[in-house]
Design an enzyme around this catalytic site. Structure first.
Site, mmCIF file in Angstrom:
data_model
loop_
_atom_site.group_PDB
_atom_site.id
_atom_site.type_symbol
_atom_site.label_atom_id
_atom_site.label_comp_id
_atom_site.label_asym_id
_atom_site.label_seq_id
_atom_site.Cartn_x
_atom_site.Cartn_y
_atom_site.Cartn_z
ATOM 1 C CG ASP A 22 -24.142 2.341 13.659
ATOM 2 O OD1 ASP A 22 -25.278 1.731 13.901
ATOM 3 O OD2 ASP A 22 -23.986 1.881 12.307
ATOM 4 C CB ILE A 23 -20.100 0.060 9.687
ATOM 5 C CG1 ILE A 23 -19.156 0.405 9.358
ATOM 6 C CG2 ILE A 23 -21.340 0.847 8.859
ATOM 7 C CD1 ILE A 23 -18.796 -0.799 7.584
ATOM 8 C CG ASP A 40 -16.467 -3.187 8.677
ATOM 9 O OD1 ASP A 40 -17.405 -4.480 8.908
ATOM 10 O OD2 ASP A 40 -16.077 -2.979 7.758
ATOM 11 C CE1 TYR A 129 -31.728 -11.436 7.378
ATOM 12 C CE2 TYR A 129 -34.027 -12.588 6.907
ATOM 13 C CZ TYR A 129 -32.770 -11.503 7.880
ATOM 14 O OH TYR A 129 -33.842 -11.742 8.837
ATOM 15 C CE LYS A 133 -30.025 -13.019 9.752
ATOM 16 N NZ LYS A 133 -29.464 -12.558 11.411
HETATM 17 C C1 AKB Z 1 -37.291 -9.217 6.721
HETATM 18 O O1 AKB Z 1 -38.866 -9.472 6.456
HETATM 19 O O2 AKB Z 1 -36.373 -9.426 6.238
HETATM 20 C C2 AKB Z 1 -36.424 -9.390 8.231
HETATM 21 C C3 AKB Z 1 -36.646 -10.325 8.653
HETATM 22 C C4 AKB Z 1 -38.151 -11.328 8.823
HETATM 23 O O3 AKB Z 1 -36.360 -11.449 9.046
HETATM 24 N N1 AKB Z 1 -38.029 -8.551 9.051
#
Ligand code: AKB
Length: 303
Positions: A22-23, A40, A129, A133
């Site tokens: 963990d960082i 890190d 995000y 991904k």
């Molecule tokens: C989020 O809500 O960002 C995460 C996910 C669904 O990847 N829990």
């Protein structure tokens, strides 16, 4: 998820064989059942040193900034989520490591079918995000096909557990709601009552990670990330389930910016490929998860 995964891996391989990193050095306090290194993941030199000095053969790379927090600083989110993955993939290529890296239902977007979302529909993610991904999935597939890197991934839905507080996701309400019920407080939900989302109880999430890592390589026909399903419910449905135990618990619904993110995500997931290729099967539905959470949460220290 890291602490719970590390604990299961310790049960399987012994504490001498597992190193959690963990960082934040204070994370060690809750990881005293295994080895610990402050790390890190953006520091590729130290990452390589830890791997080489300890003869590491498998890496579960979980570090990431989640969907809701990620929107506050998209460039930082992209840098952390992507560069850390590229560091891990490059070292895996050099030393022949097996990698687990979690993707997310955030790879889907408004153009993806919302019910029984299939493995490969049109995907235009709405969050940074989700973009990180989705790009990460493509990098994994590229490293697997171009360099033979043994990288494995699943698309997690919202994860619910009693050992740690959630950290900046859109699905966090489904953990917060338990804490408010136990504390006898009113719960203000930031999603509307009918916002159905795919979710999974932490023991199932840990089981998915460990079981996909155990599958013989030739069974895995997807090297981006597998859809996996646990359960799907709305805020209203989980509230009603908790009220079976906490009859006086109250809730109100005031959607904020996270509603827009939730609206772009699937309602239910088709995980046929995971079932076919590596016998994926979740153990918990909504009722079983709520009972288990309410049984464990009062006795659990939250970090
Ligand atoms: C989020 O809500 O960002 C995460 C996910 C669904 O990847 N829990």
């Amino acid at each position: 998820m890291g602490g719970e995964l590390a604990l299961e891996l310790v049960k399987k391989y012994g504490s001498e064989s597992i190193i959690a990193t963990d960082i934040n050095p204070r994370a060690q306090q809750s990881l005293d059942f295994c080895q610990f290194e402050e790390l890190d993941v953006l520091d590729i030199t130290k990452l390589e040193d830890v791997i080489v000095e300890n003869n590491i053969t498998q890496v579960y790379h979980l570090a990431a900034i989640l969907s809701a927090n990620g929107e506050a600083d998209p460039i930082r989110t992209w840098n952390i989520n992507m560069q850390s993955l590229l560091n891990v993939l490059d070292i895996a290529k050099k030393y022949g490591l097996r990698i687990f890296w979690p993707s997310s239902i955030a790879v889907f977007g408004l153009g993806s079918p919302q019910y029984a979302t299939p493995q490969n529909p049109p995907m235009v993610p709405e969050t940074i995000y989700g973009i990180s991904k989705q790009s990460g999935e493509n990098w994994c597939n590229y490293y697997a096909s171009r360099y033979g890197v043994d990288v494995r991934s699943v698309r997690y839905p919202g994860l619910i557990g009693y050992k740690t507080l959630p950290g900046g996701g859109t699905t966090d309400y489904a953990v917060d709601i338990f804490h408010k019920a136990l504390q006898g407080e009113h719960f203000k939900c930031y999603l509307t009552e009918e916002t159905e989302l795919p979710m999974m109880y932490m023991p199932d999430a840990v089981k998915a990670a460990i079981s996909i890592m155990d599958v013989p390589q030739d069974k895995l026909r997807i090297r981006t990330a597998y859809n996996i399903s646990g359960m799907s419910f709305t805020p209203s449905e989980i509230y009603q389930e908790i009220r079976k135990t906490y009859a006086d618990f109250s809730i109100s619904f005031t959607p904020d910016h996270r509603q827009q993110i939730a609206n772009s995500w699937p309602r239910t997931i088709d995980d046929t490929r995971a079932k076919m290729d590596w016998n994926w099967k979740p153990s918990f539905n909504l009722e079983a998860m709520v009972l288990d959470m309410l049984a464990h949460l009062p006795k659990t220290a939250i970090h």
